[in-house]
Design an enzyme around this catalytic site. Structure first.
Site, short mmCIF file in Angstrom:
data_model
loop_
_atom_site.label_atom_id
_atom_site.label_comp_id
_atom_site.label_asym_id
_atom_site.label_seq_id
_atom_site.Cartn_x
_atom_site.Cartn_y
_atom_site.Cartn_z
CB THR A 11 -0.91 0.02 1.36
OG1 THR A 11 -1.68 -1.27 1.29
CG2 THR A 11 -1.79 1.21 1.02
CB VAL A 12 3.19 2.64 2.30
CG1 VAL A 12 4.17 4.00 2.62
CG2 VAL A 12 2.38 2.62 3.54
CE LYS A 100 2.95 2.53 12.87
NZ LYS A 100 2.64 1.34 11.93
CB ILE A 131 0.45 14.66 10.77
CG1 ILE A 131 -1.16 14.30 10.57
CG2 ILE A 131 0.26 16.04 11.52
CD1 ILE A 131 -1.70 13.74 12.08
CE LYS A 200 1.16 5.21 14.09
NZ LYS A 200 -0.39 4.98 13.87
N GLY A 299 -3.41 5.94 5.58
CA GLY A 299 -3.79 5.90 4.41
C GLY A 299 -2.80 5.76 3.47
N1 HSE Z 1 -3.33 1.42 11.81
C1 HSE Z 1 -2.81 2.57 12.11
C2 HSE Z 1 -3.94 3.57 12.32
C3 HSE Z 1 -2.14 3.18 10.82
O1 HSE Z 1 -5.35 3.03 12.36
O2 HSE Z 1 -3.63 4.74 12.63
C4 HSE Z 1 -0.68 2.87 10.48
O3 HSE Z 1 0.30 3.23 11.74
#
Ligand code: HSE
Length: 406
Positions: A11-12, A100, A131, A200, A299
């Site tokens: 995806t990314v 991550k 962001i 994160k 996304g």
């Molecule tokens: N699964 C994560 C979220 C996105 O729902 O924010 C990827 O870090």
């Protein structure tokens, strides 16, 4: 053209190719030479893709090509992502990643290797998706001591909590809707048990302190225990329940407190109004005060856009290392058991007197007409160690949720 390679065409990774192609004109405003994807490394072939002829299966083709200046590591997981990244950096090829998990465990190691080889290891996309957060932290905040980062760092759980709160849905039904929308994975554990936002906040805490904070060192609780009755109580307290990553950095001691857990967030707090699948992060500097970052935390294209922003910075800074302020030493962590919070506590009616004896008469009692056999109360500020000791002495203790201080 600066040649780049993408490792992992999921995806990314496919988003990175799309952003580079569709926004080439925008990229050239800052980097007139332009950027071109020369290789895509994946185990699979993509015969129907416009990139089919660039797919390779051997990392050495990429690492032995002197034209490659940057690698976008969008494979995820520890291996082979770590080995491939390390080998690239050792050759002076910068690495930009959304991974991550790898940044959390070995980001410091890779940053040091990058420095030794005059290239960069950047990971803007690993926190908060699209962001811009890490770049402002290391550029606009050079003069600041960052005392607090509190963030809604997971879109899936924010969507679930929003659904539960607005539509009075049980957790399981809201999770099902998140899966149907494609937000939550088939195995949603990493999101709902808080592992994703915990990684994160660990990365953010590492950047803020300059020392490593690892995911495994951070107390982590998710939202699977939250029910519609909690939502009802939250409403009465003029609060919303949010899954937060919390990082508090003490300027005097240098110690950092880090946690991921559901919190009650009061009406009027900047994170109170962050709903649905959005992320919001409050950053507090000792001079600048409070700043809010808000946007799509996940996304394909938002995350890929963040990866490409790192690629542009790397090619602009060819031949030297972009300092991200990450070392390979350990951060000085505050013992979470000594941290003071106020707690929202649910118990049965028969233990009201006991609760008052234990927590004092200043507890705030919250009655719930929909559950006449129970009630809730809010404690004064209390260290976690003392709180745990006291609630053990309440036979009907059901659950507690922390209340966000500020
Ligand atoms: N699964 C994560 C979220 C996105 O729902 O924010 C990827 O870090």
């Amino acid at each position: 053209m600066a040649e780049v390679a993408i490792l992992g065409f999921g995806t990314v990774g496919s988003g990175v190719a799309e952003v580079i192609d569709r926004n080439q004109a925008q990229i050239r405003r800052d980097f007139p030479e332009g950027i071109h994807v020369k290789y895509i490394l994946d185990l699979r072939d993509f015969p129907d893709s416009p990139y089919a002829d660039r797919v390779v299966h051997d990392i050495d083709i990429i690492l032995n090509d002197p034209e490659i200046r940057v690698i976008c590591e969008t494979m995820g997981g520890k291996e082979p992502a770590f080995t491939f990244s390390k080998r690239a950096l050792e050759k002076g090829i910068s690495v930009c990643t959304s991974n991550k998990e790898l940044v959390d465990v070995l980001g410091g190691t890779l940053a040091v290797i990058a420095k030794e080889h005059c290239c960069s290891y950047l990971f803007e996309a690993s926190v908060g998706g699209g962001i811009p957060l890490l770049r402002p932290l290391r550029t606009s905040f050079s003069q600041e001591f960052i005392t607090t980062i509190v963030g809604i760092l997971n879109g899936t759980t924010n969507y679930i909590l929003t659904k539960m709160e607005r539509e009075n849905l049980p957790f399981e039904d809201a999770l099902k809707q998140a899966q149907e929308k494609g937000y939550a994975e088939k195995d949603p554990t990493a999101d709902i048990e808080g592992h994703d936002p915990c990684r994160k906040i660990a990365i953010l805490a590492s950047l803020v302190t300059g020392g490593n904070v690892k995911f495994k060192q951070v107390p982590c609780e998710g939202i699977s225990g939250i029910d519609t009755m909690d939502m009802e109580y939250a409403r009465q307290l003029h609060c919303k329940i949010k899954l937060l990553g919390v990082c508090r950095h003490d300027q005097e001691t240098g110690k950092v407190y880090v946690r991921t857990a559901p919190y009650l967030v009061r009406h009027g707090h900047p994170l109170y109004g962050v709903h649905d699948v959005f992320n919001g992060v409050l950053v507090r500097g000792n001079m600048v005060g409070d700043l809010m970052f808000y946007g799509s935390g996940a996304g394909k294209l938002p995350t890929a856009s963040a990866v490409v922003s790192d690629v542009v910075e790397c090619v602009q800074n060819a031949g030297h290392t972009i300092n991200i302020g990450l070392s390979n030493s350990d951060a000085d962590l505050f013992d979470p058991m000594d941290w003071e919070d106020r707690y929202f506590v649910r118990i049965r009616k028969q233990d009201l007197v006991r609760a008052t004896e234990l927590f004092g008469s200043e507890i705030r009692i919250v009655v719930n007409e929909n559950a006449p056999e129970e009630f809730a109360f809010v404690t004064p500020l209390i260290a976690e160690r003392d709180f745990e000791e006291k609630v053990k002495q309440i036979p009907s203790f059901m659950k507690s949720i922390r209340i966000l201080k500020n």
